[in-house]
Write an enzyme that holds these catalytic residues in place. Structure first.
Site, short mmCIF file in Angstrom:
data_model
loop_
_atom_site.label_atom_id
_atom_site.label_comp_id
_atom_site.label_asym_id
_atom_site.label_seq_id
_atom_site.Cartn_x
_atom_site.Cartn_y
_atom_site.Cartn_z
CD GLU A 39 10.64 -1.84 6.80
OE1 GLU A 39 9.92 -2.85 6.91
OE2 GLU A 39 11.09 -1.45 5.72
CB CYS A 44 11.28 -0.89 1.63
SG CYS A 44 9.67 -1.66 1.58
CD1 TRP A 80 -0.22 -1.48 3.17
CD2 TRP A 80 0.58 0.61 3.30
NE1 TRP A 80 0.55 -1.39 4.30
CE2 TRP A 80 1.05 -0.13 4.41
CE3 TRP A 80 0.95 1.95 3.18
CZ2 TRP A 80 1.89 0.43 5.38
CZ3 TRP A 80 1.79 2.51 4.14
CH2 TRP A 80 2.25 1.74 5.22
CG ASN A 81 5.16 1.19 0.57
OD1 ASN A 81 4.79 0.43 -0.33
ND2 ASN A 81 6.40 1.20 1.02
N GLY A 86 6.70 -6.53 0.29
CA GLY A 86 6.01 -6.43 1.57
C GLY A 86 6.95 -6.80 2.71
CB SER A 87 6.30 -7.59 6.22
OG SER A 87 5.60 -8.82 6.20
CD GLU A 127 11.31 -3.65 -2.12
OE1 GLU A 127 11.64 -3.66 -0.90
OE2 GLU A 127 10.54 -2.83 -2.64
CG LEU A 128 11.25 -9.75 1.54
CD1 LEU A 128 11.80 -11.00 2.18
CD2 LEU A 128 9.75 -9.87 1.33
CE LYS A 178 -3.46 -9.46 -1.44
NZ LYS A 178 -3.91 -8.12 -1.01
N PRO A 179 -3.41 -6.24 -5.39
CG PRO A 179 -4.91 -4.54 -6.00
CD PRO A 179 -4.61 -6.01 -6.22
CB ALA A 180 -2.08 -3.22 -0.30
C1 SIN Z 1 9.42 0.58 -1.28
O1 SIN Z 1 9.22 1.21 -0.29
O2 SIN Z 1 9.26 -0.65 -1.28
C2 SIN Z 1 9.86 1.15 -2.59
C3 SIN Z 1 10.36 2.52 -2.54
C4 SIN Z 1 11.08 2.93 -3.80
O3 SIN Z 1 10.92 2.33 -4.87
O4 SIN Z 1 11.85 3.88 -3.71
#
Ligand code: SIN
Length: 494
Positions: free
Chosen positions: A397, A290, A156-157, A234-235, A256-257, A180-182
């Protein structure tokens, strides 16, 4: 503000090019995190819908993969053009459901679109190889082929950019996707898919399954044998579950965690640049990123001065509804997220840290007329000093607008502290010493390093982490590899 997003509010599943209800006709609510007001009721995909979407993707993938690379490239380029032509409407929709300031939302649309543009180009450059054989009567060729149907789970970010970063390379490679989006932010994904259809991307190549049944959809994505690859952002905790679920089918995965990025400021750094970098790296998306700087290690001789300059720089931050002019920091995504961040601050204070600065709360949302608990998700940007290395905010995090400053004495100590984490996504450092730059670039244990900069993400660069921050890379020419299989052809002649 001219409201431009209305025609982009889609509230159904997209399966095989058709907008449809979920199998059980149930819906879930999408809520504006700045006001608590409902935006839309969206179809709630079930595992049966996921199966149907996967079947559609299997059919679509065959003809999509057969298209000439040039044609796939042209359609992706067309999609990129449509996204940029509708940047303002998509940005408004993004702010509405995610909360980030409108200027950041516009930047995210352009950032997401840049992946579509990048992979429209790369689609034409999926080269194979001819390898000198060991025998004269042989010829060795290497070709690259699409892995097949890809399942994508996005956060969702960055609801637009993270989806575009998966869809674009998958489509460029010749894969079809079920995504599947958040549940917090499905509208941006549906709008992006609507534009893909308008661009001429064939039915079934992109299928979107908004759902509040994250776990059940995840099980279908990971266990359905027609899905050949999973891409997840995600996490780390959820990533580990998905790895376990993919293991029996030996399904390929890109992950991508989470991250826990160190931000190191040496005594020879340009402190004004370091402060600007810290603010950029920390407060983008209210710290819900992230690659956000998470732990701040400041050389003891410049610690007080850095703190002074940082708090002065943070006076310019304005917390509020992302639609309000001049707002630079929006709400957190939920009350739960806010409580988690508050927990980090309380823990640090219990261990001896002190709050040195907090952005004042603006009246505009203190008493929001909507009366839906308007200010509930807002967390004031905060600086803590005298943070200890064992504080939770130095180990986990944060995902919120909190800076904890920790002093260090030597370069060796700074590197040790920076590497003392199970995460390895990004790291940042500021120094003017060129030899030190080389040493840190060599020794920092992360997939990405920002040297004298707080912003590192762009479509041309390989985004991804090491250790428990993930597998594989997104973006750049490397980003295509995760969607391609290598096939070796051995030709023998008499
Ligand atoms: C993320 O927060 O997973 C991605 C952020 C970015 O692409 O800079």
């Amino acid at each position: 503000m001219i409201v431009a997003y209305s025609s982009f509010i889609k509230n159904q599943l997209l399966i095989d090019g058709e907008w449809c209800l979920s199998a059980d006709e149930k819906t879930f609510a999408v809520v504006n995190p700045a006001t608590g007001e409902p935006i839309a009721q969206v179809a709630n995909a079930t595992p049966a819908d996921a199966t149907r979407a996967i079947d559609a993707a299997v059919r679509a993938q065959i003809t999509w993969a057969e298209k000439a690379a040039n044609e796939r490239s042209r359609l992706l380029r067309c999609w990129f053009d449509l996204v940029m032509q509708n940047q303002e409407a998509l940005a408004q929709l993004l702010t509405l459901e995610q909360g980030k300031p409108l200027a950041e939302a516009r930047a995210e649309i352009a950032y997401g679109a840049s992946y579509i543009e990048w992979f429209a180009e790369e689609a034409k450059r999926i080269y194979g190889d001819v390898i000198p054989p060991l025998a004269n009567n042989q010829r060795i060729h290497v070709i690259k082929q699409p892995v097949g149907v890809v399942a994508a789970i996005t956060p969702w970010n960055f609801p637009c950019a993270m989806l575009a970063r998966k869809l674009a390379p998958a489509l460029a490679a010749g894969c079809a996707v079920v995504a599947k989006p958040a549940a917090e932010t499905p509208l941006s994904a549906l709008a992006l898919a609507q534009l893909a259809l308008e661009a001429g991307i064939p039915a079934g190549v992109i299928n979107i399954l908004p759902s509040a049944h994250a776990q059940a959809i995840g099980v279908e994505f990971t266990t359905n044998t027609h899905v050949r690859k999973l891409s997840f952002t995600g996490s780390t905790a959820v990533g580990k579950t998905l790895i376990a679920q993919c293991a029996p089918g030996v399904k390929r995965i890109t992950l991508e965690l989470g991250g826990n990025a160190p931000f190191i400021v040496f005594d020879d750094a340009d402190l004004d640049a370091a402060v600007a970098g810290a603010i950029a790296a920390k407060f983008r998306n209210a710290g819900q990123t992230c690659v956000c700087a998470n732990r701040f290690y400041i050389h003891q001789s410049v610690y007080d001065l850095f703190c002074q300059k940082l708090t002065a720089g943070m006076q310019a931050l304005k917390l509020g509804n992302g639609f309000d002019d001049e707002v630079t920091v929006g709400p957190l995504i939920s009350l739960r997220a806010k409580e988690k961040v508050q927990g980090f601050v309380d823990d640090a204070v219990r261990r001896g840290a002190r709050i040195a600065f907090q952005t004042p709360i603006q009246n505009s949302f203190q008493a929001h007329p909507a009366g839906h608990g308007a200010q509930d998700n807002f967390f004031a940007p905060t600086v803590l000093v005298d943070v200890t290395q064992d504080a939770r905010l130095a180990c986990e995090e944060i995902f919120g607008p909190v800076i904890g400053l920790i002093p260090f004495a030597t370069e060796v100590q700074a590197i040790q502290l920076a590497n003392a984490s199970d995460y390895g996504l990004a790291a940042y450092f500021y120094t003017r010493d060129t030899n030190r730059i080389k040493r840190l670039c060599d020794q920092l244990q992360t997939g990405m390093v920002g040297v004298n900069t707080g912003l590192i993400s762009n479509a041309a660069a390989p985004f991804g982490g090491i250790k428990q921050s993930g597998w594989g890379r997104e973006g750049s020419r490397y980003g295509l590899d995760d969607y391609l299989d290598i096939k070796y052809l051995c030709e023998t002649f008499s």
